[in-house]
Design a protein around this motif. Structure first.
Motif, PDB file in Angstrom:
ATOM      1  N   ASP A   1       0.803  -1.222   0.000  1.00  0.00           N
ATOM      2  CA  ASP A   1       0.000   0.000   0.000  1.00  0.00           C
ATOM      3  C   ASP A   1       0.836   1.273   0.000  1.00  0.00           C
ATOM      4  N   LYS A   2       1.768   1.364  -0.954  1.00  0.00           N
ATOM      5  CA  LYS A   2       2.600   2.560  -1.117  1.00  0.00           C
ATOM      6  C   LYS A   2       2.307   3.187  -2.485  1.00  0.00           C
ATOM      7  N   PRO A   3       2.561   4.490  -2.650  1.00  0.00           N
ATOM      8  CA  PRO A   3       2.257   5.176  -3.922  1.00  0.00           C
ATOM      9  C   PRO A   3       3.010   4.587  -5.123  1.00  0.00           C
ATOM     10  N   ILE A   4       2.355   4.641  -6.276  1.00  0.00           N
ATOM     11  CA  ILE A   4       2.920   4.135  -7.533  1.00  0.00           C
ATOM     12  C   ILE A   4       2.776   5.222  -8.597  1.00  0.00           C
ATOM     13  N   ILE A   5       3.844   5.436  -9.355  1.00  0.00           N
ATOM     14  CA  ILE A   5       3.834   6.382 -10.477  1.00  0.00           C
ATOM     15  C   ILE A   5       4.081   5.584 -11.758  1.00  0.00           C
ATOM     16  N   PHE A   6       3.301   5.880 -12.797  1.00  0.00           N
ATOM     17  CA  PHE A   6       3.381   5.128 -14.044  1.00  0.00           C
ATOM     18  C   PHE A   6       3.898   6.017 -15.178  1.00  0.00           C
TER      19      PHE A   6
ATOM     20  N   VAL B   1      -4.912   1.957 -14.008  1.00  0.00           N
ATOM     21  CA  VAL B   1      -3.834   1.882 -13.024  1.00  0.00           C
ATOM     22  C   VAL B   1      -4.078   2.812 -11.837  1.00  0.00           C
ATOM     23  N   PRO B   2      -3.709   2.368 -10.618  1.00  0.00           N
ATOM     24  CA  PRO B   2      -3.972   3.139  -9.400  1.00  0.00           C
ATOM     25  C   PRO B   2      -2.828   4.070  -9.027  1.00  0.00           C
ATOM     26  N   GLY B   3      -2.563   5.032  -9.894  1.00  0.00           N
ATOM     27  CA  GLY B   3      -1.483   5.973  -9.622  1.00  0.00           C
ATOM     28  C   GLY B   3      -1.413   7.051 -10.692  1.00  0.00           C
ATOM     29  N   ILE B   4      -0.564   8.042 -10.461  1.00  0.00           N
ATOM     30  CA  ILE B   4      -0.383   9.131 -11.422  1.00  0.00           C
ATOM     31  C   ILE B   4       0.350   8.625 -12.660  1.00  0.00           C
TER      32      ILE B   4
ATOM     33  N   LYS C   1       3.553  15.469  -5.045  1.00  0.00           N
ATOM     34  CA  LYS C   1       2.130  15.450  -4.718  1.00  0.00           C
ATOM     35  C   LYS C   1       1.826  14.477  -3.579  1.00  0.00           C
ATOM     36  N   SER C   2       0.768  14.799  -2.838  1.00  0.00           N
ATOM     37  CA  SER C   2       0.312  13.890  -1.788  1.00  0.00           C
ATOM     38  C   SER C   2      -0.396  12.698  -2.417  1.00  0.00           C
ATOM     39  N   ASP C   3      -0.439  11.594  -1.692  1.00  0.00           N
ATOM     40  CA  ASP C   3      -1.031  10.361  -2.198  1.00  0.00           C
ATOM     41  C   ASP C   3      -2.552  10.467  -2.230  1.00  0.00           C
ATOM     42  N   GLN C   4      -3.133  10.319  -3.412  1.00  0.00           N
ATOM     43  CA  GLN C   4      -4.584  10.389  -3.557  1.00  0.00           C
ATOM     44  C   GLN C   4      -5.173   9.123  -4.170  1.00  0.00           C
ATOM     45  N   PHE C   5      -4.380   8.046  -4.183  1.00  0.00           N
ATOM     46  CA  PHE C   5      -4.825   6.841  -4.889  1.00  0.00           C
ATOM     47  C   PHE C   5      -4.995   5.624  -3.973  1.00  0.00           C
TER      48      PHE C   5
ATOM     49  N   HIS D   1      -6.594  -0.088  -3.041  1.00  0.00           N
ATOM     50  CA  HIS D   1      -7.322  -1.103  -2.276  1.00  0.00           C
ATOM     51  C   HIS D   1      -8.314  -1.855  -3.165  1.00  0.00           C
ATOM     52  N   TYR D   2      -8.944  -1.140  -4.072  1.00  0.00           N
ATOM     53  CA  TYR D   2      -9.885  -1.778  -5.004  1.00  0.00           C
ATOM     54  C   TYR D   2      -9.178  -2.841  -5.842  1.00  0.00           C
ATOM     55  N   TRP D   3      -8.014  -2.473  -6.396  1.00  0.00           N
ATOM     56  CA  TRP D   3      -7.296  -3.416  -7.254  1.00  0.00           C
ATOM     57  C   TRP D   3      -6.626  -4.524  -6.453  1.00  0.00           C
ATOM     58  N   LEU D   4      -6.247  -4.239  -5.216  1.00  0.00           N
ATOM     59  CA  LEU D   4      -5.695  -5.296  -4.363  1.00  0.00           C
ATOM     60  C   LEU D   4      -6.741  -6.366  -4.097  1.00  0.00           C
ATOM     61  N   ASN D   5      -7.962  -5.958  -3.794  1.00  0.00           N
ATOM     62  CA  ASN D   5      -9.021  -6.925  -3.524  1.00  0.00           C
ATOM     63  C   ASN D   5      -9.385  -7.735  -4.760  1.00  0.00           C
TER      64      ASN D   5
END
Length: 381
Positions: free
Chosen positions: A300-305, A328-331, A345-349, A354-358
């Motif tokens: 559960d850490k931020p991801i940049i694509f 994708v769950p990130g910028i 930027k602050s984490d907004q994803f 969590h949606y994609w993890l489940n």
């Protein structure tokens, strides 16, 4: 021609190995994933530590045409043959447990744009013939794998993936990682890791030339001095872990910059660890189209694509889900300037992660490795 000769070699070696008496407690791991999130390598370590009743043989690199006869006899003696790539076993009485090496995001096999029908049919037959059990994490994983490889649904077992256990309990502390790779002590440090996919298959010499010249991000406005300066200002440190093919393009995998370093297999081998055994200590991930991002959701850490070559990659090989930038769950960024802004930027994803993890990991277990052991014990008789 080389492919035909190698298949002939495998057929001959399988014939030799078939005459070795099989042992119920014998496990052979055919590891083709190196030290970059290898389910096989990490499960082998777990067995040796927690289940000494099993005799474990790790075979790597795999596949290889340079294995001694002794190794082939070890393969032939195994009740369980565990694989990270194509399923393999010497004879029908063996049990092949297929780990694979990532949740498919990129199209492969039947679904890929850059494969031939003949190859796809041969691979599908290998899965049907040799894969007895396919370890799974979710219905989504099973749907994606079956779409690509034609795997029958009754082969799947939801054990979870051994590599995810390593993310939860790093073998190397964050403090040690900083000292080993950056030679600093910084209690407030944020460590990021950049892991791109296999870009060589885009068959674009310009991309490989950029990598060879040091532009590991392959961005038009790449400026490593500016990148390092911005990282330093924010107490961020970037580990660059390229695909093994790209690592070979560099004459010297050492960075002269304070906050950027290259991670190669030498360090992992010296520490006797897999990449995932230190990945849990990172604070953010930068990737492009690598399926590592599914695994990274676990911590559960931020991801940049990076999506600067998205259209080209979709045309050459293809992706299994899309539109990519919506999924994708990130910028998503296309330039270094956008990347630097994203790092600010602050984490907004988190909710989207969590949606994609489940969706991608329905197995919420204390130990995926132990799930696999329980499965093996249930079929020993």
């Amino acid at each position: 021609m080389k492919s035909f000769l190698f298949r002939l070699y495998l057929a001959l070696m399988k014939l030799v190995a078939r005459f070795t008496p099989m042992q119920d407690n014998k496990v052979v791991i055919l590891n083709g994933a190196g030290r970059s999130g290898s389910n096989g390598y990490l499960f082998g370590k777990y067995l040796e530590k927690s289940h000494p009743e099993y005799e474990v043989t790790l075979v790597e690199p795999w596949p290889s045409s340079h294995l001694p006869l002794k190794t082939w006899r070890e393969i032939g003696a195994a009740k369980f043959v565990l694989t990270t790539h194509q399923p393999f076993k010497v004879h029908a009485k063996q049990i092949n447990i297929q780990f694979w090496h990532g949740i498919p995001l990129k199209r492969m096999g039947i679904m890929a744009n850059n494969t031939t029908r003949k190859t796809d049919q041969r691979n599908a037959k290998l899965w049907q013939k040799n894969a007895d059990i396919v370890c799974s994490s979710s219905d989504l994983y099973e749907s994606l794998m079956s779409a690509c490889c034609g795997i029958e649904t009754n082969k799947y077992q939801k054990t979870g993936f051994p590599r995810l256990d390593a993310l939860k309990s790093p073998a190397i502390s964050k403090k040690q990682l900083l000292m080993d790779l950056f030679k600093v002590e910084d209690a407030d440090a944020k460590i990021g890791i950049y892991m791109p996919t296999f870009r060589y298959e885009m068959e674009d010499s310009q991309i490989m030339r950029q990598v060879e010249q040091g532009n590991f991000l392959t961005l038009a406005d790449f400026d490593i001095e500016q990148l390092n300066y911005n990282l330093k200002q924010k107490q961020q440190y970037l580990i660059v872990k390229l695909h093994p093919y790209e690592m070979r393009l560099f004459e010297n995998l050492h960075s002269n910059f304070s906050n950027i370093t290259f991670l190669n297999n030498d360090y992992l081998n010296q520490q006797d660890v897999d990449l995932y055994e230190l990945l849990g200590n990172t604070d953010f991930l930068i990737t492009d189209y690598s399926s590592i991002y599914f695994d990274y959701l676990t911590i559960d850490k931020p991801i940049i694509f990076l999506t600067n070559y998205l259209q080209q990659y979709e045309e050459k090989r293809g992706l299994l889900m899309g539109p990519y930038e919506d999924v994708v769950p990130g910028i998503c960024v296309k330039t270094q300037q956008e990347l630097l802004e994203a790092l600010d930027k602050s984490d907004q994803f988190q909710q989207k992660r969590h949606y994609w993890l489940n969706l991608s990991n329905q197995v919420q277990a204390d130990s995926n490795c132990e799930n696999v052991v329980k499965l093996m014990k249930s079929i020993r008789g």
